[in-house]
Design an enzyme around this catalytic site. Sequence first.
Site, PDB file in Angstrom:
ATOM      1  N   GLU A 123      -5.478  -1.355   1.381  1.00 23.01           N
ATOM      2  CA  GLU A 123      -4.693  -2.296   0.578  1.00 23.01           C
ATOM      3  C   GLU A 123      -4.849  -3.659   1.255  1.00 23.01           C
ATOM      4  O   GLU A 123      -4.429  -3.839   2.395  1.00 23.01           O
ATOM      5  CB  GLU A 123      -3.227  -1.872   0.533  1.00 23.01           C
ATOM      6  CG  GLU A 123      -2.364  -2.789  -0.311  1.00 23.01           C
ATOM      7  CD  GLU A 123      -0.897  -2.612  -0.004  1.00 23.01           C
ATOM      8  OE1 GLU A 123      -0.220  -3.645   0.192  1.00 23.01           O
ATOM      9  OE2 GLU A 123      -0.441  -1.464   0.067  1.00 23.01           O
TER      10      GLU A 123
ATOM     11  N   CYS B 184       3.573  -7.239   0.310  1.00 27.01           N
ATOM     12  CA  CYS B 184       2.298  -7.200  -0.405  1.00 27.01           C
ATOM     13  C   CYS B 184       2.484  -7.446  -1.895  1.00 27.01           C
ATOM     14  O   CYS B 184       1.514  -7.772  -2.584  1.00 27.01           O
ATOM     15  CB  CYS B 184       1.596  -5.873  -0.153  1.00 27.01           C
ATOM     16  SG  CYS B 184       2.682  -4.445  -0.260  1.00 27.01           S
TER      17      CYS B 184
END
Length: 512
Positions: free
Chosen positions: A268, A305
Site C-alpha cells: 500500500e 493513508c
Amino acid sequence: MAGRGTGGEAQGRHLIAGEWVEGEGFFLSAPWTGEAQEFALGSPALVDRACRGAEADFGAYAALSREERAAFLERIAEEIEARGARLTEVAHRETGLPPARLDAERGRTTGQLRLFADHIRKGDYLDRRHDPALPDRKPLPRPDLKLVQRPIGPVAVFGASNFPLAFSVAGGDTASALAAGCPVVVKGHTAHPGTGEVVAEAIRAAIVALGVPPGVFSFIQGGDRKVGEALVTHPVIRAVGFTGSLAGGRALFDLCARRPEPIPFFGELGSVNPVFLLPAALAARGAQIAEGWAASLTQGAGQFCTNPGLAVAMDGPSADRLAEATTAALAKVGPQVMLTDGIAQAYREGCHRVASAEGVRALHETRPEGRNATPLLYEVTGEHFLRQPHLAEEVFGPLGLLVRVRDGEEMLRVAEAMDGQLTATLHLEDGDMDLAQRLVPVLERKAGRLLANGFPTGVEVADAMVHGGPYPASTNFGATSVGTLSIRRWLRPVCYQNWPEALLPEDLRPAG
C-alpha cells in the site's frame, strides 16, 4: 543519556524464532518525548536466521487445526491487552500520538485478531469445491476433483510508521497471515521500536503458552536498506506485506519481481483520496461539507493513508462559500505532532511543491516547524491541475487542495486523469444523479472503495471492506490489506485428483 530498550525481558533485542538475540550494533530511537534509547540493529544474517526458522516450522504450524490457530490469535489479543497500559505509554512517548488514539488503535488490533479467529473457524475462506467422479461419462470419464485453499509459506511483513499497532507487528498483515497458517517475519519500523518490542513480547508469550512452533514469528528491529532487501529476496519468503512510501515500496516490489522465483508484493503505497463535490450537494450543504472535509483532512495530523487531500468542485458562488468555510474551520486547528522528524520534513517539502506550482493560490497558509504539522489549504483551476500531474501526488499530512473545474466535463477529465486510489468520494443529492452516473464508471476503475456523502478516514475492519486499489494506491488491485478478504493474499488453491482420503488435508476430509 541513552537508555537500553524499554525495560522488561527484551531489553532492545530482536526476537528470532522464540529467542531474544543481540544485533551487530545499535541505533538510537528518536522519541517525541523522553530520552533516546538503544535498540539492536537488524542485519541480513538475522534475516536469514529468522527465515530459516519460519521455514523449519511452517509444516507443523500449517498442520494445526483451524481451531488451534484461532485460539492462538485470541491468545495474542489477550497478551496485548495485558500489556495495554505499557503499550500506550511507550507508543505515546515514541510517536506523540494521543493516548486515547493509541487505546483505540489497540482495540482495533485485538479486534481484528479476534475477527480472523472467527473467520477461520467458519471455514468459508477455504473455498472448498468438489466435483465427484463420473466414471461412466462419455467419451471420457471425469476424475474425482477436490479443491481447497492452502497456506503459501513464510510471509514477510513491514511495520508501518503511521499505525504503530494496527498496521505493524501484530497488525492486519500479521493477523491474516497467521490465520492462513503462514509463519511471519516482521521488520519493525524505526519510528516506534519500543512499541514493536512490547507487541513481540505478547506474541512470544502466546507461543509459549499454547506450545505453538516458535519459528512461526520473528521480529527484527530496524537496520539499513540491506535488511529489507535481504528479507524480500530470501528464498523461503513466499509473499510480502508492506505499508509505506511509494519510493520505498516500489523499490521492494521491483526486488520481488526480479527474484529467480518472483513472489507477490502486496504494497500500500500512496493515495490522495479525491472527493468530488457535485453541484446540488455543494449548494445545499456546502458549510457542512467544509466542516467535514477540514475534520477529516486534519485528523491525526493528516497521517492517514485515507486522508482526503483533494476536493473537486465546480467554480462559482458555492465553491467560494466552501473555500471560506473550510478556511475558517482549518484556522481553528493548532499544531499537531507528526510521527517522525523525517515525516515532518517530507510534509514541509510537499507543501512547498504544491504552493510553488503554476496557478496555485493559497487560501490558508501556515508555517509548519520542527516535528509539528499545521494545516494548509490551496486552490487551483482544473486547467492548471490537469497540466501539472504532480499536484495529484500525495502529501502526507494535513494539506488540502481545492480544484475548481469549469463544468461537469472538466470534472470528468480530472477524474480520468487520476492515478489509482484507495478511495474516491461523491457528495451528491438527487439533482446530481446524471453527473454521478457518468463519474461512477470512471471512479470504479480508479479506487478500491467508493463513498457517498462521507469522508474516507476511518476504515472499518469487516468482511466487505476493501483497502487497496489500482497502482500506485497498491501494487495488487485484486487484494485488500484490511478486512477478512485480506487472508486470500497468503493462500493458494490446490486441487486433489483421485486423492486418497487419508492423505487429504483435514479441511477436505468428511466431518465425523
